[in-house]
Each structure stands twice: as structure tokens, then as C-alpha cells.
Write a protein that holds these residues in place. Structure first.
Motif, PDB file in Angstrom:
ATOM      1  N   ARG A  34      -9.846  -0.027  -4.709  1.00 18.51           N
ATOM      2  CA  ARG A  34      -8.629   0.919  -4.728  1.00 18.51           C
ATOM      3  C   ARG A  34      -7.454   0.334  -3.913  1.00 18.51           C
ATOM      4  O   ARG A  34      -6.382   0.319  -4.281  1.00 18.51           O
ATOM      5  CB  ARG A  34      -9.000   2.048  -3.999  1.00 18.51           C
ATOM      6  CG  ARG A  34      -8.151   3.046  -3.957  1.00 18.51           C
ATOM      7  CD  ARG A  34      -8.659   4.554  -3.013  1.00 18.51           C
ATOM      8  NE  ARG A  34      -8.679   4.251  -1.670  1.00 18.51           N
ATOM      9  CZ  ARG A  34      -7.544   4.395  -0.766  1.00 18.51           C
ATOM     10  NH1 ARG A  34      -6.562   4.805  -1.344  1.00 18.51           N
ATOM     11  NH2 ARG A  34      -7.671   4.298   0.327  1.00 18.51           N
ATOM     12  N   TYR A  48     -10.289   8.867   9.320  1.00 27.15           N
ATOM     13  CA  TYR A  48     -10.655   7.830   8.245  1.00 27.15           C
ATOM     14  C   TYR A  48     -11.877   7.381   8.763  1.00 27.15           C
ATOM     15  O   TYR A  48     -13.011   7.158   7.867  1.00 27.15           O
ATOM     16  CB  TYR A  48      -9.750   6.448   8.743  1.00 27.15           C
ATOM     17  CG  TYR A  48      -8.371   6.805   8.261  1.00 27.15           C
ATOM     18  CD1 TYR A  48      -8.102   6.655   6.542  1.00 27.15           C
ATOM     19  CD2 TYR A  48      -7.184   6.729   9.129  1.00 27.15           C
ATOM     20  CE1 TYR A  48      -6.896   6.702   6.447  1.00 27.15           C
ATOM     21  CE2 TYR A  48      -5.824   6.743   8.388  1.00 27.15           C
ATOM     22  CZ  TYR A  48      -5.807   6.869   7.183  1.00 27.15           C
ATOM     23  OH  TYR A  48      -4.365   6.919   6.754  1.00 27.15           O
ATOM     24  N   ASP A 102      -1.896   7.781  -0.056  1.00 25.00           N
ATOM     25  CA  ASP A 102      -2.187   8.988  -0.613  1.00 25.00           C
ATOM     26  C   ASP A 102      -2.052  10.323   0.383  1.00 25.00           C
ATOM     27  O   ASP A 102      -1.438  10.078   1.359  1.00 25.00           O
ATOM     28  CB  ASP A 102      -3.423   8.934  -1.417  1.00 25.00           C
ATOM     29  CG  ASP A 102      -4.602   8.969  -0.430  1.00 25.00           C
ATOM     30  OD1 ASP A 102      -4.196   9.165   0.983  1.00 25.00           O
ATOM     31  OD2 ASP A 102      -5.780   8.740  -0.773  1.00 25.00           O
ATOM     32  N   ARG A 160      -6.510  -1.408   9.000  1.00 23.45           N
ATOM     33  CA  ARG A 160      -5.555  -0.476   9.517  1.00 23.45           C
ATOM     34  C   ARG A 160      -6.047   1.020   9.622  1.00 23.45           C
ATOM     35  O   ARG A 160      -6.149   1.604  10.472  1.00 23.45           O
ATOM     36  CB  ARG A 160      -4.260  -0.274   8.612  1.00 23.45           C
ATOM     37  CG  ARG A 160      -3.232   0.522   9.168  1.00 23.45           C
ATOM     38  CD  ARG A 160      -1.760   0.805   8.487  1.00 23.45           C
ATOM     39  NE  ARG A 160      -2.085   1.715   7.114  1.00 23.45           N
ATOM     40  CZ  ARG A 160      -2.154   2.898   7.385  1.00 23.45           C
ATOM     41  NH1 ARG A 160      -1.952   3.507   8.521  1.00 23.45           N
ATOM     42  NH2 ARG A 160      -2.481   3.684   6.080  1.00 23.45           N
ATOM     43  N   ARG A 211     -13.193  10.080  -0.667  1.00 24.95           N
ATOM     44  CA  ARG A 211     -12.131  10.155  -1.441  1.00 24.95           C
ATOM     45  C   ARG A 211     -12.955   9.742  -2.852  1.00 24.95           C
ATOM     46  O   ARG A 211     -12.627  10.015  -3.971  1.00 24.95           O
ATOM     47  CB  ARG A 211     -11.366   8.772  -1.083  1.00 24.95           C
ATOM     48  CG  ARG A 211     -10.017   9.094  -0.613  1.00 24.95           C
ATOM     49  CD  ARG A 211      -9.283   7.722  -0.036  1.00 24.95           C
ATOM     50  NE  ARG A 211      -8.121   7.875   0.465  1.00 24.95           N
ATOM     51  CZ  ARG A 211      -7.727   7.121   1.563  1.00 24.95           C
ATOM     52  NH1 ARG A 211      -8.358   6.322   2.179  1.00 24.95           N
ATOM     53  NH2 ARG A 211      -6.369   7.206   1.971  1.00 24.95           N
ATOM     54  N   LEU A 238     -13.810   8.205   5.213  1.00 22.21           N
ATOM     55  CA  LEU A 238     -12.738   8.674   4.248  1.00 22.21           C
ATOM     56  C   LEU A 238     -12.799   8.289   2.808  1.00 22.21           C
ATOM     57  O   LEU A 238     -12.909   8.746   1.904  1.00 22.21           O
ATOM     58  CB  LEU A 238     -11.451   8.824   4.547  1.00 22.21           C
ATOM     59  CG  LEU A 238     -10.322   9.446   3.782  1.00 22.21           C
ATOM     60  CD1 LEU A 238     -10.371  10.847   3.345  1.00 22.21           C
ATOM     61  CD2 LEU A 238      -8.854   9.093   4.314  1.00 22.21           C
ATOM     62  N   TYR A 260       0.743  -1.250  -0.023  1.00 22.39           N
ATOM     63  CA  TYR A 260      -0.097   0.145   0.197  1.00 22.39           C
ATOM     64  C   TYR A 260       0.986   1.453   0.000  1.00 22.39           C
ATOM     65  O   TYR A 260       1.921   1.473   0.836  1.00 22.39           O
ATOM     66  CB  TYR A 260      -1.037   0.055   1.102  1.00 22.39           C
ATOM     67  CG  TYR A 260      -1.766   1.140   1.226  1.00 22.39           C
ATOM     68  CD1 TYR A 260      -2.994   1.247   0.515  1.00 22.39           C
ATOM     69  CD2 TYR A 260      -1.797   2.142   1.968  1.00 22.39           C
ATOM     70  CE1 TYR A 260      -4.046   2.232   0.366  1.00 22.39           C
ATOM     71  CE2 TYR A 260      -2.782   3.158   1.973  1.00 22.39           C
ATOM     72  CZ  TYR A 260      -3.856   3.176   1.216  1.00 22.39           C
ATOM     73  OH  TYR A 260      -4.416   4.384   1.157  1.00 22.39           O
ATOM     74  N   ASP A 289      -3.629   9.999   3.687  1.00 18.98           N
ATOM     75  CA  ASP A 289      -2.820   9.029   4.527  1.00 18.98           C
ATOM     76  C   ASP A 289      -1.575   9.478   5.184  1.00 18.98           C
ATOM     77  O   ASP A 289      -1.295   9.730   6.364  1.00 18.98           O
ATOM     78  CB  ASP A 289      -2.590   7.784   3.731  1.00 18.98           C
ATOM     79  CG  ASP A 289      -3.328   6.758   3.463  1.00 18.98           C
ATOM     80  OD1 ASP A 289      -4.809   6.569   3.814  1.00 18.98           O
ATOM     81  OD2 ASP A 289      -3.410   6.633   2.148  1.00 18.98           O
TER      82      ASP A 289
END
Ligand code: SF4
Lengths: 552, 168
Positions: A288, B150, A5, A150, B164, B160, A2, A8
Motif C-alpha cells: 500500500r 498509528y 488518506d 514516519r 486499514r 492502524l 505518499y 492520516d
């Protein structure tokens, strides 16, 4: 792997800034010790026996070569030139100074790494199979789901102050290499008869003082409901988990008190309200994330590499290594390789900064620049051409990674114990070393076969001693360090907690005790049996008899 | 006078927090009162008849379900943190907002420190009685710790990943 972007990245950078200010306030006396404690813990920072310990997350065990070089740099600049891989697939630095931690976190953020929630009473790093994506027995790749978890768990506002720490493991293969049975939540990614992806959900497994194997509370949870269902489990735990006694605060105690069936009903009742809400996953999001875990650019081979097979025939040392440290790969002509961090006389899981740099180079040269950390505290290069194996073996020998002991008795899982950890009852690393020295004959070791030997320095069970085929636990007997031995534990799909052999032993007795246990097995085994099979067939009595007879 | 954070500003405290063992004896008729749950459960009728403002406060082991049918009587619901590490009321606040639709003030009381405010706000708290030995103005800063999140929560119902997507 991963790749962050901008969102994050921003979240991780803002964390560095936040922690820098918290550290400043602590050092200025504006935050008391008890107030700073959970803040630093949620950033992986412990105060250990001799110095702080910083635990950095390796999300589900994945590390890029660039990240590995950064870890090497940190070990060199801020530590004593080495670091330690933990049974949670994370990495620990034992000697940084508190004042430097914000800078270390800033370095980590540059390579998309962090120490978020690597400790404290919150949702910890999600772990998985080190062969995810390449295992021949894989049903569904667990990595995208781990990344989705996560992100969901990172700074979850409702679950930052749980009764106790909370660990999730995901497995997507036939074999369970992620030990999902002994996690607070264990998830098996599966496909139903219609070919749809979903999860079998286990809760309430765990080690520590009350080792329990988790119970299935849902056979098949369709994938889109993963996060809302996890929210429901966590909410029930956050509200009803015990907070009056630290040793009874894990979810396993709540599940046991209510029974898994009643706990499951509470979760379903809670979930009824949020099911199909905005937290429901979308196909776009799964795509994604999954797009980061597509197969690398493999070459096409018809099958096994003939030169590799021939070399195995002609060179015994290479064959020994190939037997133990090379693993089947789903793509013809490829293999996964474990770099052993368990040579004799090195603390299991320890690695120097130069070795870390070297691993990064190996990953770039042979394995698409990616490294995996295993919960057995070794490293894996997952995508090696079979034709490169011989060369890789030679380099690994020079670097000290080629000990051909993966899955064998000397591939010991061992917590830092009394040498580092302030909670320890006893040292664990010297016991591991003494056992490794006793079993230094390779042919003998290979003859003994597959065996998990796990050592913890105290009841917290960081060394997973309950699920070792042979488990060793440090105990305190009137101020002296003693060791309790258990047999028959197993962390696989049919997870079992080991049974205690009997009264504990002094450190110097331990190599003999293990020798006697192995002796009983070798005398009793049938040709096809591994240690655990023999144990399951003949039971505890013969081992007990032999060990205590010779000890008296 | 204590000052509290309300809607991201420091304001004067106007409510009186009654202790857990408070009784009806000598309660003022026109002050704004935050009453303990037990008093409300025993004397709802009398408390509703007063002229002053009414709020209730719950200790960390008191469940929001006990007042779920009474919410229209409260201007404020205060949730007590006996120690900041007791996280039960993060869930309580979310239930009050998301499930029971409480629109009044939800206030954090007790061991309330700035480093917890960001998460509290996300869970639906809009008022914070920061511990009296701490500066509420400094605490305001921590409400801005993160600019992106998130998960869906009370303050941001969309995760998110949905936002997004919307951005393409
Ligand atoms: S098992 Fe005990 S001694 Fe070992 S690392 Fe964990 S807490 Fe420390």
C-alpha cells in the motif's frame, strides 16, 4: 509521493486543533513556560535569539510543488519573505509570531504537511538519500520504509519523552548519502542472498559533544520485523538512557557504556516478547505504501541525449554546471539536477518566497511536480529529461540556482549560527561567506575537486562539522568568537569523525587557514586523489605545519 | 479532598499515598494505602496481613521487574513522574499491562498534566492524579485529543495498518 488518506489527514488536523488549544492556554497563562516548552518543541517551535523559529517537517526530504507553493505563501504572509532548509531536510521559518503558529499549521495541514516532532526529545523526521528512487547505485528504494517509519513514530505514545532527541536515517544505495553512521539509528535496506529485503541496523552514532560512528547490532533484520525491532531499541533507550545530564543523554552514550554487543543483547531480549506480535508489518501494508512511490511516467529513450552532450562540448559554462549539478539517473535519457542554494553571499540553505514559487513551477514543468531537500541544504529535481537540461540551466541561472558548486568547497553545509540561534558560540554564516568569496574562481574550485566543508556554530553540530572533510566549529574563547578546524571527517559509508587541527582561529584568519589547507592538498595530491584521499594518505602533520607556520 | 481521574471520570481520591521514607510504624490497618516500593520489598508479609486496600508506587528510576511476581497483591500500582518530561514510566505501564498482565489500576502520580494524559492512557494508565493546582475536569478534555492512532499500544493492540486492511 505518499498521499494522505482520511486517517492520516484526520491525525494532522487533530494536531492543529490540539496545538491551537495549547497555545491559547499558554497565552492565557494557564500553561507555564516550562510546561509549554516541550509541547511547542514537539511542534517544531523554538524561541530563538530574536523571534520564534518554526521548523516544518519535510518527511525524508520530499516536497510536492503544491506544498512548496504553500511554504512560499507562509514565508510571505507570516515571515520576512524567506525560509531556510536545514541539514535535517526540514524547512525553518525564522520570524513567525507565536500567535500565528496555529494558523500556519492549519495552512500546512491543507497540503498534508505538519511540524510534528521536528524538535523535542522524541523521534524526529526520518531522513534519507535525496536520490532515492532514481539513483543508479540504488539497491532498494528507501522511501516506502521511511514513510512506514514516519507513521509508526508519529505520536508514538511510549516515546514522546525520551532522554533526548532521536534521529533515524535510512539508506538503500551502495553509497551512503544519508549519513546513517552518525544517526541514533541508521538503517541500510539490503537484500540477502535469497533476494529477501531486510535491514542492517546501526545504533549509537551521533555528532554533538561526543561524536561517534554507530555500531551494527544486527546484520540482517527481515523487513516484517522493522517496527517491533525499532520499538525494542527505543524501549531499552527510554528505560536506561541517562536522564541526569543532558550531554550524556543520547543513545550513543548508553551504547558506549554498555558496549554495542551488550546493548544489542538487551534489545534482542526485549524484542523476544513482541516479535511476531500485531506490530509485525504485513506485505499488504508495505505494498500500500510502496504504491505511492512507483516510477513516474518516464518516456523511453535509447540512451544519453546527443544534443545535451554536444552542448556540453560547446559551452563551458553549461558543462561546468552539468559536471557538478547534474547526476546520473537509473532511467536512460534522464538526469537528476541539484539546484544550488549556495551562491556566494546568501546564507547556505536560504531561499526566498519567489524562489520557492519558481522551484514549484520548475518541478511542475520538468520533474513530475516533486522536489527533494538534501541534507547538504540544496534542492533536487530528480527526474529531468536530458533534452531539457540546457533550458533548465538557463532558467536556473536567472533564478540564482545554477551555481555549479555541488560537492565542491563552496557548497558549504552551515547551521544558522550566532545570527539566529541562541545556543551559538559564534556566527557561522559570515565564515561561510568569507570562504566562498576567497574561492570564487570557478576553474580553481573545480580543480580542487570534491570537498565537504561543514560549519557549526556550537557543539550541537547542526552543521555536521565532525563529518566534513574540513570541519569548522564555533567556540567561545573568553567571550570572543573563535573557530576550531578539523580535518578528515567523512559522512559516507565508512563514516569517520574528523581530527582537530590545533588551536582555534579568529574569524578573519579563517579564509587564509582554508587556503593553506587547500595549498597543502594541491601540492601533495596525486592525479586521481580528492582532498579526503590525500588527507588519508599524508595525515594531519603537513597541514598542521603549514597552517601554524604561516599563522605565527 | 483531592479528586483524580479514573476511567475517564473525575472521582474522589480514597487512597493514602505514603512518602518514600514511610515505615510500618503507625500504619492504619483498614485505610487504603499506596506504599513506596522499599516498604513493600522489606515488609511484604506485614503489608499483606492488613485489612485495608494495598497499592505500591514506583519512582521513575524503579523498575517494574522488581514487583513483577507480586502483582496479585496490588489493587493499584502508582507510577511517579518527578517531572512530566521523565518518560520512563510510559514503558513501565506498558510492561505491567502487556507483559505482566496487570489488570488493576495503574495510576500516574507526581507532575501529571493534561497534555500528557492521552499518551499515558495509550500506555495503559487508567487513573491520573492530575497535579493539585490544575482542574481535573479540564484535563479530561485532553484524553480526547486524537480519534485515530498509528501504533499498536495497550489501549489499541492493532496498528492502524491492520485496521486499514480489515476495512479494505
Ligand atoms: S550548531 Fe549550535 S549554533 Fe548551530 S544551529 Fe545548532 S545549536 Fe545553533
Amino acid at each position: 509521493m505518499y498521499i494522505y488518506d482520511e486517517y492520516d489527514q484526520r491525525i494532522v488536523e487533530e494536531r492543529v486543533k490540539q496545538f491551537r488549544d495549547q497555545t491559547r492556554r499558554y497565552l492565557a497563562g494557564e500553561l507555564s513556560d516550562p510546561e509549554f516548552l516541550p509541547l511547542r518543541l514537539q511542534n517544531g517551535l523554538y524561541v530563538q535569539r530574536y523571534a520564534p523559529m518554526l521548523r516544518v517537517a519535510n518527511p525524508y526530504g520530499l516536497v510536492s510543488s503544491r506544498q512548496m507553493r504553500k511554504l512560499a505563501f507562509i514565508a510571505r504572509e507570516y515571515d520576512k519573505g524567506y525560509a531556510h532548509f536545514s541539514t535535517r531536510q526540514n524547512i525553518q521559518f525564522n520570524w513567525p509570531s507565536l500567535e500565528d503558529v496555529p494558523d500556519i499549521l492549519a495552512h500546512l495541514a491543507e497540503v498534508q504537511k505538519h511540524a510534528i516532532q521536528t524538535s523535542g526529545n522524541c523521534i524526529r523526521n526520518t531522513t534519507t538519500d535525496e536520490f532515492a528512487g532514481v539513483a543508479a547505485d540504488e539497491l532498494v528504494d528507501p522511501r516506502p520504509w521511511c514513510e512506514i517509519i514516519r507513521q509508526w513514530s508519529t505520536f508514538h505514545p511510549e516515546f514522546a519523552y525520551l532522554p533526548r532527541k532521536f534521529k533515524i536515517a535510512v539508506n538503500g544505495a551502495v553509497e551512503d548519502r544519508a549519513a546513517t553512521g552518525v544517526h541514533d539509528i541508521g538503517l541500510h535496506v539490503v537484500k540477502n542472498e535469497a533476494g529477501e529485503i531486510g535491514f542492517t541496523v546501526l545504533v549509537g552514532g551521533g555528532l554533538g559533544r561526543t561524536p561517534i560512528v554507530g555500531s551494527v547490532i544486527r546484520e540482517f533484520l527481515p523487513w516484517e520485523h522493522l517496527l517491533t525491532y525499532l520499538d525494542a531499541v527505543l524501549r531499552v533507550y527510554n528505560r536506561y538512557g541517562r536522564r541526569d545530564n543532558k550531554f550524556k543523554a543520547r543513545i550513543k552514550i548508553l551504547v558506549k557504556a554498555l558496549t554495542p554487543a551488550v546493548f544489542g543483547e538487551k534489545v534482542e531480549a526485549e524484542w523476544e516478547h513482541t516479535k511476531d506480535g500485531p506490530g509485525t508489518l504485513t506485505a499488504e501494508e508495505v505494498e500500500r505504501v510502496a504504491a505511492h512511490f512507483t516510477a513516474p511516467a518516464y518516456e523511453t529513450f535509447a540512451g544519453d541525449d546527443n544534443d545535451y552532450l554536444a552542448k556540453r562540448q560547446s559551452e563551458k559554462g553549461f558543462n561546468n554546471w552539468a559536471m557538478r549539478n547534474v547526476h546520473p539517473h537509473k532511467v536512460p535519457g534522464y538526469a537528476a539536477v541539484t539546484l544550488s542554494l549556495k551562491p556566494t553571499a546568501v546564507a547556505p540553505g536560504d531561499i526566498t518566497d519567489q524562489q520557492m514559487d519558481a522551484v514549484a513551477d520548475l518541478a511542475d514543468r520538468y520533474s513530475f511536480g516533486e522536489i527533494r531537500v538534501t541534507h547538504q541544504q540544496n534542492l533536487v529535481l530528480a527526474d529531468i529529461r536530458q533534452s531539457d537540461l540546457y533550458e533548465l540551466w538557463q532558467v536556473c541561472r536567472e533564478l540564482g540556482f545554477a551555481t555549479p558548486n555541488i560537492g565542491l568547497l563552496t557548497d558549504i553545509i552551515c547551521c544558522p549560527g550566532g545570527d539566529f540561534c541562541s545556543l551559538a558560540n559564534a556566527k557561522s554564516i559570515p565564515i561561510a561567506e568569507a570562504i566562498q568569496r576567497t574561492f570564487d574562481d570557478l576553474d580553481y574550485l573545480h580543480d580542487i575537486g570534491e570537498l565537504d566543508l561543514n560549519i557549526s556554530g556550537c557543539m550541537n553540530a547542526c552543521g555536521h562539522h565532525h563529518v566534513g572533510h574540513i570541519g569548522v566549529l564555533g567556540v567561545d574563547k573568553k567571550g570572543a568568537e573563535f573557530y576550531q578546524v578539523s580535518l578528515g571527517g567523512d559522512s559516507g559509508r565508512n563514516a569517520v569523525i574528523g581530527q582537530i587541527l590545533g588551536p582555534s582561529f579568529a574569524a578573519e584568519q579563517m579564509p587564509t587557514v582554508i587556503q593553506n589547507v587547500i595549498g597543502v592538498y594541491l601540492n601533495s595530491r596525486t592525479p586521481e586523489e580528492q582532498f579526503i584521499d590525500t588527507y588519508q594518505r599524508i595525515g594531519m602533520a603537513p597541514f598542521k605545519e603549514r597552517v601554524y607556520a604561516t599563522n605565527n | 479532598m483531592q479528586r483524580i481521574i479514573k476511567d475517564d471520570q473525575v472521582v474522589d481520591e480514597t487512597w493514602h499515598l505514603l512518602s518514600k521514607d514511610a515505615t510500618l510504624d503507625g500504619l492504619s490497618n483498614c485505610d487504603d494505602l499506596l506504599v513506596p516500593l522499599a516498604l513493600w520489598l522489606d515488609h511484604a508479609h506485614a503489608l499483606k496481613a492488613r485489612d485495608g486496600g494495598l497499592g505500591v508506587w514506583l519512582d521513575s528510576d524503579e523498575e517494574v521487574e522488581l514487583i513483577a511476581n507480586d502483582l496479585q497483591h496490588f489493587q493499584v500500582i502508582a507510577l511517579n513522574f518527578p517531572v512530566f518530561s521523565d518518560g520512563r514510566h510510559y514503558s513501565s505501564a506498558r510492561l505491567l499491562r502487556d507483559r505482566y498482565g496487570f489488570k488493576g489500576e495503574i495510576r500516574a502520580i507526581g507532575d501529571v498534566l493534561r497534555d500528557q494524559l492521552f499518551f499515558m492512557k495509550r500506555c495503559g494508565f487508567d487513573a491520573f492524579a492530575v497535579r493539585e493546582d490544575r482542574d481535573p475536569y479540564e484535563a479530561l478534555e485532553s484524553l480526547k485529543d486524537f480519534s485515530e492512532v498509528y501504533q499498536p499500544a495497550t489501549d489499541q493492540p492493532l496498528p492502524l495498518f491492520r485496521r486499514r486492511q480489515a476495512q479494505g
